[in-house]
Design an enzyme around this catalytic site. Sequence first.
Site, PDB file in Angstrom:
ATOM      1  N   SER A 167      85.475 -90.381  28.962  1.00  0.00           N
ATOM      2  CA  SER A 167      86.776 -89.473  30.028  1.00  0.00           C
ATOM      3  C   SER A 167      87.505 -90.589  31.339  1.00  0.00           C
ATOM      4  O   SER A 167      87.111 -91.769  31.582  1.00  0.00           O
ATOM      5  CB  SER A 167      86.154 -88.438  31.351  1.00  0.00           C
ATOM      6  OG  SER A 167      86.147 -87.382  31.855  1.00  0.00           O
ATOM      7  N   TYR A 199      94.053 -90.036  30.949  1.00  0.00           N
ATOM      8  CA  TYR A 199      94.726 -88.714  31.511  1.00  0.00           C
ATOM      9  C   TYR A 199      95.790 -89.838  32.046  1.00  0.00           C
ATOM     10  O   TYR A 199      95.474 -91.075  32.647  1.00  0.00           O
ATOM     11  CB  TYR A 199      94.153 -88.092  32.430  1.00  0.00           C
ATOM     12  CG  TYR A 199      93.021 -86.817  32.659  1.00  0.00           C
ATOM     13  CD1 TYR A 199      93.827 -85.806  31.680  1.00  0.00           C
ATOM     14  CD2 TYR A 199      91.872 -87.105  33.159  1.00  0.00           C
ATOM     15  CE1 TYR A 199      93.140 -85.186  31.336  1.00  0.00           C
ATOM     16  CE2 TYR A 199      91.491 -85.574  32.445  1.00  0.00           C
ATOM     17  CZ  TYR A 199      91.679 -84.756  32.065  1.00  0.00           C
ATOM     18  OH  TYR A 199      91.000 -83.260  31.673  1.00  0.00           O
ATOM     19  N   THR A 230      95.120 -87.245  26.585  1.00  0.00           N
ATOM     20  CA  THR A 230      94.474 -85.012  26.754  1.00  0.00           C
ATOM     21  C   THR A 230      96.099 -84.828  27.038  1.00  0.00           C
ATOM     22  O   THR A 230      96.878 -85.326  28.566  1.00  0.00           O
ATOM     23  CB  THR A 230      93.354 -84.845  28.115  1.00  0.00           C
ATOM     24  OG1 THR A 230      92.470 -85.423  26.693  1.00  0.00           O
ATOM     25  CG2 THR A 230      93.288 -83.842  27.853  1.00  0.00           C
ATOM     26  N   LYS A 254      95.065 -84.846  22.409  1.00  0.00           N
ATOM     27  CA  LYS A 254      94.146 -83.497  22.567  1.00  0.00           C
ATOM     28  C   LYS A 254      94.679 -82.165  23.206  1.00  0.00           C
ATOM     29  O   LYS A 254      95.301 -82.541  23.972  1.00  0.00           O
ATOM     30  CB  LYS A 254      92.264 -84.113  23.018  1.00  0.00           C
ATOM     31  CG  LYS A 254      91.655 -83.019  23.895  1.00  0.00           C
ATOM     32  CD  LYS A 254      90.294 -83.915  24.227  1.00  0.00           C
ATOM     33  CE  LYS A 254      89.192 -83.090  24.647  1.00  0.00           C
ATOM     34  NZ  LYS A 254      89.596 -82.689  25.900  1.00  0.00           N
ATOM     35  N   HIS A 283      89.989 -76.613  26.254  1.00  0.00           N
ATOM     36  CA  HIS A 283      89.985 -77.450  26.810  1.00  0.00           C
ATOM     37  C   HIS A 283      88.779 -76.931  27.506  1.00  0.00           C
ATOM     38  O   HIS A 283      88.634 -76.150  28.851  1.00  0.00           O
ATOM     39  CB  HIS A 283      90.961 -77.614  27.856  1.00  0.00           C
ATOM     40  CG  HIS A 283      90.224 -78.953  28.754  1.00  0.00           C
ATOM     41  ND1 HIS A 283      91.246 -79.905  28.579  1.00  0.00           N
ATOM     42  CD2 HIS A 283      90.029 -78.949  30.551  1.00  0.00           C
ATOM     43  CE1 HIS A 283      90.787 -81.170  29.796  1.00  0.00           C
ATOM     44  NE2 HIS A 283      89.870 -80.477  30.809  1.00  0.00           N
TER      45      HIS A 283
HETATM   46  C1  FNR Z   1      85.397 -80.873  30.343  1.00  0.00           C
HETATM   47  N1  FNR Z   1      86.857 -81.865  29.901  1.00  0.00           N
HETATM   48  C2  FNR Z   1      87.377 -82.340  29.732  1.00  0.00           C
HETATM   49  N2  FNR Z   1      88.603 -83.344  28.638  1.00  0.00           N
HETATM   50  C3  FNR Z   1      89.034 -84.121  28.710  1.00  0.00           C
HETATM   51  O1  FNR Z   1      90.319 -84.320  28.295  1.00  0.00           O
HETATM   52  N3  FNR Z   1      88.731 -84.993  30.403  1.00  0.00           N
HETATM   53  C4  FNR Z   1      87.924 -84.427  30.651  1.00  0.00           C
HETATM   54  O2  FNR Z   1      87.409 -85.713  31.711  1.00  0.00           O
HETATM   55  C5  FNR Z   1      87.562 -83.252  30.618  1.00  0.00           C
HETATM   56  N4  FNR Z   1      86.305 -83.200  31.428  1.00  0.00           N
HETATM   57  C6  FNR Z   1      86.057 -81.976  31.747  1.00  0.00           C
HETATM   58  C7  FNR Z   1      84.588 -81.529  32.387  1.00  0.00           C
HETATM   59  C8  FNR Z   1      83.605 -80.445  32.194  1.00  0.00           C
HETATM   60  C9  FNR Z   1      82.988 -79.817  33.331  1.00  0.00           C
HETATM   61  C10 FNR Z   1      83.752 -79.735  31.052  1.00  0.00           C
HETATM   62  C11 FNR Z   1      83.280 -78.253  31.184  1.00  0.00           C
HETATM   63  C12 FNR Z   1      84.981 -79.846  30.332  1.00  0.00           C
HETATM   64  C13 FNR Z   1      87.034 -80.753  28.212  1.00  0.00           C
HETATM   65  C14 FNR Z   1      86.710 -81.142  26.799  1.00  0.00           C
HETATM   66  O3  FNR Z   1      86.205 -82.478  26.794  1.00  0.00           O
HETATM   67  C15 FNR Z   1      86.166 -80.564  25.781  1.00  0.00           C
HETATM   68  O4  FNR Z   1      87.228 -79.834  25.066  1.00  0.00           O
HETATM   69  C16 FNR Z   1      85.351 -78.740  26.242  1.00  0.00           C
HETATM   70  O5  FNR Z   1      84.100 -79.085  27.302  1.00  0.00           O
HETATM   71  C17 FNR Z   1      85.062 -78.798  24.743  1.00  0.00           C
HETATM   72  O6  FNR Z   1      84.662 -76.598  24.414  1.00  0.00           O
HETATM   73  P1  FNR Z   1      83.227 -76.364  25.254  1.00  0.00           P
HETATM   74  O7  FNR Z   1      82.337 -77.148  24.434  1.00  0.00           O
HETATM   75  O8  FNR Z   1      83.371 -76.592  26.666  1.00  0.00           O
HETATM   76  O9  FNR Z   1      83.000 -75.490  25.170  1.00  0.00           O
END
Ligand code: FNR
Length: 378
Positions: free
Chosen positions: A119, A143, A169, A251, A275
Amino acid sequence: EIYAMGTLADQPPEIPVRWTALETAAIEAMDDRAAAYVSGGAGSGETVDENRRAFAQWRIVPRLLRDVSERDLSVDVFGRQWDLPLQIAPIGVQSIVHEDGVLATARAAADLDVPICLSSVSSSPIEEITAKLGETPTWFQLYWSSDRSITESFVRRAENTGCNAIVLTVDVPLLGWRERDLEQGYLPMLEGHGIANYTSDPAFCDGLSDSPAENEDAAIQHFLDVFGDPTITWNAVSDLCSMTDLPVVIKGVLHPDDAETAVDHGVDGIVVSNHGGRQVDGELGALEALPRIVERVAGRSAVFFDSGVRSGADALTALALGADAVGIGRPVVYGLALDGADGVRSVLENIRAGLDLTLANTGRTNVADLDRSLLVAR
Ligand code: FNR
Protein backbone atom coordinates in the site's frame (compact mmCIF):
# COMPACT_ATOMS: atom_id res chain seq x y z
CA GLU A 1 -0.15 -31.71 9.12
CA ILE A 2 -2.85 -29.98 11.14
CA TYR A 3 -4.61 -33.27 11.90
CA ALA A 4 -1.36 -34.92 12.92
CA MET A 5 -0.38 -32.04 15.22
CA GLY A 6 -3.81 -32.00 16.81
CA THR A 7 -4.40 -35.72 17.12
CA LEU A 8 -0.95 -37.13 17.75
CA ALA A 9 0.82 -34.22 19.44
CA ASP A 10 -2.22 -32.72 21.18
CA GLN A 11 -1.48 -29.36 19.58
CA PRO A 12 -4.49 -28.17 17.62
CA PRO A 13 -3.88 -24.99 15.61
CA GLU A 14 -3.58 -21.73 17.55
CA ILE A 15 -4.98 -19.62 14.72
CA PRO A 16 -8.67 -20.39 14.13
CA VAL A 17 -9.35 -22.13 10.84
CA ARG A 18 -12.96 -20.98 10.36
CA TRP A 19 -13.33 -17.44 9.09
CA THR A 20 -15.95 -16.51 11.68
CA ALA A 21 -13.77 -17.79 14.54
CA LEU A 22 -10.71 -16.03 13.07
CA GLU A 23 -12.54 -12.72 12.91
CA THR A 24 -13.97 -13.07 16.42
CA ALA A 25 -10.57 -13.95 17.93
CA ALA A 26 -8.82 -11.10 16.11
CA ILE A 27 -11.42 -8.53 17.10
CA GLU A 28 -10.94 -9.61 20.70
CA ALA A 29 -7.15 -9.33 20.39
CA MET A 30 -7.14 -5.84 18.82
CA ASP A 31 -7.91 -2.65 20.68
CA ASP A 32 -11.42 -1.35 20.03
CA ARG A 33 -10.35 1.36 17.64
CA ALA A 34 -8.21 -0.92 15.47
CA ALA A 35 -10.92 -3.62 15.53
CA ALA A 36 -13.50 -1.15 14.23
CA TYR A 37 -11.12 0.27 11.62
CA VAL A 38 -10.18 -3.14 10.20
CA SER A 39 -13.46 -5.03 10.42
CA GLY A 40 -15.76 -2.09 9.72
CA GLY A 41 -17.03 -0.76 6.44
CA ALA A 42 -18.76 2.28 5.06
CA GLY A 43 -21.99 3.38 6.73
CA SER A 44 -23.67 0.65 8.68
CA GLY A 45 -21.60 -2.09 7.05
CA GLU A 46 -24.29 -3.37 4.68
CA THR A 47 -21.87 -3.80 1.80
CA VAL A 48 -19.42 -5.76 3.95
CA ASP A 49 -22.24 -8.29 4.43
CA GLU A 50 -23.32 -8.01 0.80
CA ASN A 51 -19.85 -9.13 -0.29
CA ARG A 52 -20.47 -12.42 1.47
CA ARG A 53 -24.02 -12.78 0.17
CA ALA A 54 -22.70 -12.38 -3.38
CA PHE A 55 -20.67 -15.57 -2.93
CA ALA A 56 -23.79 -17.42 -1.77
CA GLN A 57 -25.39 -16.71 -5.16
CA TRP A 58 -23.06 -19.26 -6.72
CA ARG A 59 -22.85 -22.95 -5.85
CA ILE A 60 -20.13 -25.37 -6.87
CA VAL A 61 -21.00 -28.51 -8.84
CA PRO A 62 -18.24 -31.12 -8.55
CA ARG A 63 -17.36 -33.61 -11.27
CA LEU A 64 -16.35 -37.13 -10.37
CA LEU A 65 -13.83 -39.86 -11.03
CA ARG A 66 -11.18 -37.85 -12.80
CA ASP A 67 -7.64 -38.49 -11.65
CA VAL A 68 -6.94 -35.50 -9.34
CA SER A 69 -3.77 -36.81 -7.71
CA GLU A 70 -1.60 -34.09 -9.30
CA ARG A 71 -2.76 -30.49 -9.14
CA ASP A 72 -1.43 -27.20 -10.43
CA LEU A 73 -2.31 -24.00 -8.54
CA SER A 74 -0.10 -21.73 -10.64
CA VAL A 75 -1.21 -18.92 -12.91
CA ASP A 76 0.53 -16.63 -15.36
CA VAL A 77 0.28 -12.94 -14.43
CA PHE A 78 1.84 -10.39 -16.77
CA GLY A 79 4.21 -13.01 -18.13
CA ARG A 80 5.35 -14.22 -14.75
CA GLN A 81 4.39 -17.48 -13.04
CA TRP A 82 2.72 -17.19 -9.65
CA ASP A 83 2.68 -20.43 -7.62
CA LEU A 84 -0.76 -19.49 -6.37
CA PRO A 85 -3.72 -17.61 -7.87
CA LEU A 86 -3.79 -15.49 -4.70
CA GLN A 87 -2.38 -12.14 -3.66
CA ILE A 88 -2.27 -10.28 -0.37
CA ALA A 89 -4.38 -7.18 -1.07
CA PRO A 90 -2.87 -3.75 -0.36
CA ILE A 91 -3.54 -2.97 3.28
CA GLY A 92 -2.40 0.27 4.86
CA VAL A 93 -1.63 1.14 8.49
CA GLN A 94 -0.89 -2.43 9.60
CA SER A 95 1.04 -1.10 12.60
CA ILE A 96 -2.32 -0.49 14.29
CA VAL A 97 -2.71 -4.25 14.81
CA HIS A 98 0.89 -5.40 15.34
CA GLU A 99 4.10 -3.53 16.13
CA ASP A 100 5.95 -5.04 13.14
CA GLY A 101 3.10 -4.07 10.82
CA VAL A 102 3.53 -4.93 7.16
CA LEU A 103 7.12 -6.13 7.73
CA ALA A 104 5.65 -9.21 9.47
CA THR A 105 3.15 -9.71 6.65
CA ALA A 106 5.98 -9.44 4.12
CA ARG A 107 7.98 -12.07 6.00
CA ALA A 108 5.07 -14.51 5.78
CA ALA A 109 4.52 -13.68 2.09
CA ALA A 110 8.21 -14.32 1.37
CA ASP A 111 8.24 -17.61 3.34
CA LEU A 112 5.32 -18.95 1.30
CA ASP A 113 6.06 -17.07 -1.93
CA VAL A 114 2.56 -15.58 -1.87
CA PRO A 115 2.32 -12.48 -4.10
CA ILE A 116 1.68 -9.22 -2.27
CA CYS A 117 0.55 -5.73 -3.18
CA LEU A 118 2.10 -3.00 -1.00
CA SER A 119 0.00 0.00 0.00
CA SER A 120 0.96 3.65 -0.46
CA VAL A 121 -0.02 4.09 3.19
CA SER A 122 1.99 1.10 4.45
CA SER A 123 3.47 1.11 7.91
CA SER A 124 7.07 0.92 6.60
CA PRO A 125 8.77 2.42 3.55
CA ILE A 126 8.59 0.35 0.38
CA GLU A 127 12.41 -0.07 0.38
CA GLU A 128 12.33 -1.82 3.79
CA ILE A 129 9.43 -4.08 2.85
CA THR A 130 10.78 -5.16 -0.53
CA ALA A 131 14.12 -5.99 1.12
CA LYS A 132 12.23 -8.73 3.02
CA LEU A 133 10.33 -9.97 -0.04
CA GLY A 134 13.19 -11.14 -2.26
CA GLU A 135 11.79 -12.72 -5.42
CA THR A 136 8.16 -12.82 -4.18
CA PRO A 137 5.93 -11.19 -6.82
CA THR A 138 5.30 -7.68 -5.50
CA TRP A 139 3.06 -4.88 -6.73
CA PHE A 140 2.83 -1.32 -5.50
CA GLN A 141 -0.55 0.32 -4.86
CA LEU A 142 -0.65 4.03 -5.58
CA TYR A 143 -2.92 6.69 -4.20
CA TRP A 144 -2.60 9.55 -6.67
CA SER A 145 -1.19 12.46 -4.65
CA SER A 146 -2.34 16.05 -5.13
CA ASP A 147 1.41 16.80 -5.39
CA ARG A 148 2.48 15.37 -8.73
CA SER A 149 6.13 15.15 -7.73
CA ILE A 150 5.14 12.72 -4.94
CA THR A 151 3.10 10.58 -7.35
CA GLU A 152 6.06 10.42 -9.73
CA SER A 153 8.50 9.72 -6.93
CA PHE A 154 6.35 6.82 -5.66
CA VAL A 155 6.28 5.32 -9.15
CA ARG A 156 10.08 5.61 -9.43
CA ARG A 157 10.55 4.04 -6.00
CA ALA A 158 8.29 1.12 -6.99
CA GLU A 159 10.36 0.63 -10.13
CA ASN A 160 13.66 0.91 -8.28
CA THR A 161 12.62 -1.64 -5.67
CA GLY A 162 11.70 -4.21 -8.32
CA CYS A 163 7.91 -4.08 -8.08
CA ASN A 164 6.18 -5.87 -10.96
CA ALA A 165 3.12 -3.64 -11.42
CA ILE A 166 1.57 -0.37 -10.25
CA VAL A 167 -1.99 -0.51 -8.98
CA LEU A 168 -3.86 2.79 -9.01
CA THR A 169 -6.68 2.69 -6.48
CA VAL A 170 -9.53 4.75 -7.91
CA ASP A 171 -12.39 4.11 -5.49
CA VAL A 172 -11.16 6.56 -2.84
CA PRO A 173 -11.66 10.07 -4.24
CA LEU A 174 -12.41 10.81 -0.58
CA LEU A 175 -12.41 8.58 2.49
CA GLY A 176 -15.69 6.67 2.92
CA TRP A 177 -18.31 7.59 5.54
CA ARG A 178 -17.23 5.06 8.16
CA GLU A 179 -19.65 5.27 11.04
CA ARG A 180 -17.83 3.05 13.53
CA ASP A 181 -14.61 5.04 13.10
CA LEU A 182 -16.54 8.30 13.29
CA GLU A 183 -18.16 7.23 16.55
CA GLN A 184 -14.72 6.70 18.05
CA GLY A 185 -13.29 9.72 16.27
CA TYR A 186 -10.48 7.50 15.00
CA LEU A 187 -8.28 7.86 11.94
CA PRO A 188 -4.96 5.96 12.23
CA MET A 189 -3.02 8.41 10.04
CA LEU A 190 -3.60 11.19 12.58
CA GLU A 191 -1.44 9.16 14.96
CA GLY A 192 1.24 8.83 12.28
CA HIS A 193 0.30 5.28 11.13
CA GLY A 194 0.74 4.65 7.42
CA ILE A 195 2.78 7.71 6.52
CA ALA A 196 6.20 6.01 6.27
CA ASN A 197 6.35 6.09 2.46
CA TYR A 198 5.66 9.82 2.61
CA THR A 199 8.07 10.82 5.37
CA SER A 200 10.84 8.84 3.62
CA ASP A 201 10.15 10.53 0.29
CA PRO A 202 12.36 13.40 -0.94
CA ALA A 203 9.48 15.03 -2.86
CA PHE A 204 7.30 14.94 0.26
CA CYS A 205 10.06 16.31 2.47
CA ASP A 206 10.66 19.17 0.01
CA GLY A 207 7.28 20.52 1.03
CA LEU A 208 8.20 20.64 4.73
CA SER A 209 10.17 23.26 6.61
CA ASP A 210 11.41 20.78 9.29
CA SER A 211 12.32 17.14 8.78
CA PRO A 212 9.53 14.66 9.70
CA ALA A 213 11.65 13.45 12.63
CA GLU A 214 11.82 17.00 14.02
CA ASN A 215 8.15 17.81 13.60
CA GLU A 216 5.83 14.84 13.29
CA ASP A 217 2.69 16.97 13.61
CA ALA A 218 3.69 19.05 10.59
CA ALA A 219 4.48 15.84 8.66
CA ILE A 220 1.03 14.43 9.46
CA GLN A 221 -0.63 17.69 8.43
CA HIS A 222 1.34 17.71 5.18
CA PHE A 223 0.35 14.08 4.57
CA LEU A 224 -3.32 15.04 4.95
CA ASP A 225 -2.80 17.85 2.44
CA VAL A 226 -1.14 15.72 -0.25
CA PHE A 227 -2.52 12.22 0.30
CA GLY A 228 -5.31 12.26 -2.28
CA ASP A 229 -6.59 14.19 -5.24
CA PRO A 230 -10.37 14.15 -5.79
CA THR A 231 -9.96 16.17 -9.00
CA ILE A 232 -8.42 13.35 -10.99
CA THR A 233 -10.15 11.90 -14.04
CA TRP A 234 -9.30 9.19 -16.57
CA ASN A 235 -6.42 11.41 -17.74
CA ALA A 236 -4.54 10.28 -14.64
CA VAL A 237 -4.73 6.70 -15.91
CA SER A 238 -3.23 7.67 -19.28
CA ASP A 239 -0.64 9.75 -17.42
CA LEU A 240 0.34 6.81 -15.26
CA CYS A 241 0.60 4.52 -18.29
CA SER A 242 3.03 6.94 -19.89
CA MET A 243 4.93 7.47 -16.63
CA THR A 244 6.06 3.84 -16.34
CA ASP A 245 6.83 0.74 -18.38
CA LEU A 246 5.45 -1.46 -15.62
CA PRO A 247 1.99 -2.97 -16.09
CA VAL A 248 -0.69 -0.57 -14.82
CA VAL A 249 -3.69 -1.95 -12.96
CA ILE A 250 -6.68 0.01 -11.73
CA LYS A 251 -8.39 -1.10 -8.53
CA GLY A 252 -11.95 -0.53 -7.44
CA VAL A 253 -13.92 -1.09 -10.66
CA LEU A 254 -17.56 -2.21 -10.40
CA HIS A 255 -19.25 -0.91 -13.56
CA PRO A 256 -18.60 -2.59 -16.95
CA ASP A 257 -18.51 0.83 -18.65
CA ASP A 258 -15.65 1.88 -16.35
CA ALA A 259 -13.87 -1.38 -17.15
CA GLU A 260 -14.24 -0.61 -20.85
CA THR A 261 -12.95 2.95 -20.36
CA ALA A 262 -10.00 1.60 -18.41
CA VAL A 263 -9.09 -0.71 -21.28
CA ASP A 264 -9.41 2.21 -23.70
CA HIS A 265 -6.95 4.16 -21.54
CA GLY A 266 -4.37 1.42 -21.81
CA VAL A 267 -4.48 -0.43 -18.50
CA ASP A 268 -3.03 -3.91 -18.30
CA GLY A 269 -5.28 -5.05 -15.48
CA ILE A 270 -8.45 -4.25 -13.57
CA VAL A 271 -9.21 -5.17 -9.97
CA VAL A 272 -12.92 -5.71 -9.50
CA SER A 273 -13.29 -4.61 -5.88
CA ASN A 274 -15.43 -2.49 -3.60
CA HIS A 275 -12.55 -1.92 -1.19
CA GLY A 276 -13.97 -4.56 1.12
CA GLY A 277 -17.18 -2.55 1.51
CA ARG A 278 -15.30 0.36 3.06
CA GLN A 279 -16.20 3.14 0.64
CA VAL A 280 -19.89 3.19 -0.35
CA ASP A 281 -22.52 1.56 1.82
CA GLY A 282 -25.36 0.00 -0.15
CA GLU A 283 -23.05 -0.87 -3.04
CA LEU A 284 -23.44 -4.15 -4.84
CA GLY A 285 -21.40 -7.09 -3.65
CA ALA A 286 -18.11 -7.08 -5.55
CA LEU A 287 -18.54 -10.64 -6.82
CA GLU A 288 -21.82 -9.62 -8.43
CA ALA A 289 -19.89 -7.18 -10.61
CA LEU A 290 -17.26 -9.69 -11.71
CA PRO A 291 -19.00 -11.71 -14.48
CA ARG A 292 -20.25 -8.64 -16.35
CA ILE A 293 -16.80 -7.04 -16.25
CA VAL A 294 -15.06 -10.20 -17.40
CA GLU A 295 -17.51 -10.40 -20.28
CA ARG A 296 -17.05 -6.75 -21.28
CA VAL A 297 -13.25 -6.79 -21.04
CA ALA A 298 -13.20 -9.96 -23.14
CA GLY A 299 -9.53 -10.68 -22.61
CA ARG A 300 -8.29 -7.17 -23.48
CA SER A 301 -6.84 -6.78 -19.98
CA ALA A 302 -6.26 -9.04 -17.01
CA VAL A 303 -9.07 -9.05 -14.43
CA PHE A 304 -8.38 -9.53 -10.74
CA PHE A 305 -10.84 -9.68 -7.86
CA ASP A 306 -11.03 -8.90 -4.14
CA SER A 307 -13.64 -8.15 -1.47
CA GLY A 308 -15.13 -10.91 0.62
CA VAL A 309 -12.78 -13.81 -0.18
CA ARG A 310 -12.54 -15.88 3.00
CA SER A 311 -11.60 -19.39 1.93
CA GLY A 312 -10.14 -21.52 -0.82
CA ALA A 313 -13.66 -22.31 -2.05
CA ASP A 314 -14.38 -18.56 -2.36
CA ALA A 315 -11.19 -18.11 -4.35
CA LEU A 316 -12.22 -20.98 -6.67
CA THR A 317 -15.59 -19.35 -7.24
CA ALA A 318 -14.03 -16.03 -8.25
CA LEU A 319 -11.50 -17.80 -10.49
CA ALA A 320 -14.30 -19.78 -12.15
CA LEU A 321 -16.11 -16.49 -12.84
CA GLY A 322 -13.07 -15.29 -14.75
CA ALA A 323 -10.67 -13.68 -12.26
CA ASP A 324 -7.01 -14.23 -13.13
CA ALA A 325 -6.06 -14.08 -9.45
CA VAL A 326 -7.79 -13.22 -6.19
CA GLY A 327 -6.85 -10.75 -3.42
CA ILE A 328 -7.18 -11.46 0.29
CA GLY A 329 -7.68 -8.53 2.67
CA ARG A 330 -9.01 -8.80 6.21
CA PRO A 331 -8.11 -12.48 6.83
CA VAL A 332 -4.43 -11.52 6.51
CA VAL A 333 -4.82 -8.59 8.92
CA TYR A 334 -6.51 -10.87 11.44
CA GLY A 335 -3.67 -13.38 11.24
CA LEU A 336 -1.24 -10.51 11.80
CA ALA A 337 -3.21 -9.22 14.78
CA LEU A 338 -3.27 -12.66 16.40
CA ASP A 339 0.31 -13.79 15.91
CA GLY A 340 2.40 -11.55 13.67
CA ALA A 341 4.18 -13.25 10.75
CA ASP A 342 3.25 -16.72 12.10
CA GLY A 343 -0.40 -15.75 12.17
CA VAL A 344 -0.32 -14.45 8.59
CA ARG A 345 1.47 -17.64 7.53
CA SER A 346 -1.22 -19.83 9.12
CA VAL A 347 -4.04 -17.90 7.47
CA LEU A 348 -2.40 -18.09 4.04
CA GLU A 349 -1.50 -21.77 4.43
CA ASN A 350 -5.10 -22.55 5.33
CA ILE A 351 -6.53 -20.71 2.34
CA ARG A 352 -3.96 -22.35 0.06
CA ALA A 353 -4.66 -25.85 1.43
CA GLY A 354 -8.42 -25.28 1.27
CA LEU A 355 -8.07 -24.18 -2.34
CA ASP A 356 -6.02 -27.24 -3.24
CA LEU A 357 -8.34 -29.74 -1.53
CA THR A 358 -11.50 -28.13 -2.87
CA LEU A 359 -10.03 -28.07 -6.38
CA ALA A 360 -9.41 -31.82 -6.17
CA ASN A 361 -12.83 -32.53 -4.69
CA THR A 362 -14.52 -30.70 -7.56
CA GLY A 363 -12.75 -32.98 -10.02
CA ARG A 364 -10.43 -30.26 -11.28
CA THR A 365 -6.65 -30.25 -11.35
CA ASN A 366 -5.64 -26.88 -12.74
CA VAL A 367 -6.75 -23.45 -11.45
CA ALA A 368 -5.79 -21.75 -14.72
CA ASP A 369 -8.38 -23.88 -16.57
CA LEU A 370 -11.34 -23.15 -14.28
CA ASP A 371 -14.47 -21.82 -15.93
CA ARG A 372 -18.18 -21.29 -15.36
CA SER A 373 -18.85 -25.02 -15.69
CA LEU A 374 -17.72 -25.28 -12.04
CA LEU A 375 -20.75 -23.28 -10.90
CA VAL A 376 -24.50 -22.98 -11.01
CA ALA A 377 -26.31 -19.74 -10.22
CA ARG A 378 -28.51 -20.24 -7.21
C1 FNR B 1 -7.74 -1.83 2.94
N1 FNR B 1 -7.79 -1.70 1.55
C2 FNR B 1 -6.89 -0.87 0.91
N2 FNR B 1 -6.90 -0.75 -0.45
C3 FNR B 1 -6.00 0.01 -1.09
O1 FNR B 1 -6.05 0.09 -2.32
N3 FNR B 1 -5.06 0.70 -0.38
C4 FNR B 1 -4.98 0.64 0.97
O2 FNR B 1 -4.13 1.25 1.58
C5 FNR B 1 -5.94 -0.15 1.66
N4 FNR B 1 -5.93 -0.23 3.03
C6 FNR B 1 -6.81 -1.07 3.68
C7 FNR B 1 -6.74 -1.18 5.06
C8 FNR B 1 -7.59 -2.07 5.72
C9 FNR B 1 -7.49 -2.20 7.22
C10 FNR B 1 -8.50 -2.86 4.97
C11 FNR B 1 -9.39 -3.89 5.65
C12 FNR B 1 -8.58 -2.73 3.61
C13 FNR B 1 -8.72 -2.51 0.75
C14 FNR B 1 -8.09 -3.85 0.39
O3 FNR B 1 -7.03 -3.69 -0.51
C15 FNR B 1 -9.10 -4.81 -0.27
O4 FNR B 1 -9.74 -4.17 -1.35
C16 FNR B 1 -10.15 -5.29 0.72
O5 FNR B 1 -9.62 -5.46 2.00
C17 FNR B 1 -10.73 -6.60 0.21
O6 FNR B 1 -11.79 -6.99 0.97
P1 FNR B 1 -11.68 -8.06 2.19
O7 FNR B 1 -10.92 -9.27 1.69
O8 FNR B 1 -11.01 -7.36 3.31
O9 FNR B 1 -13.11 -8.31 2.46
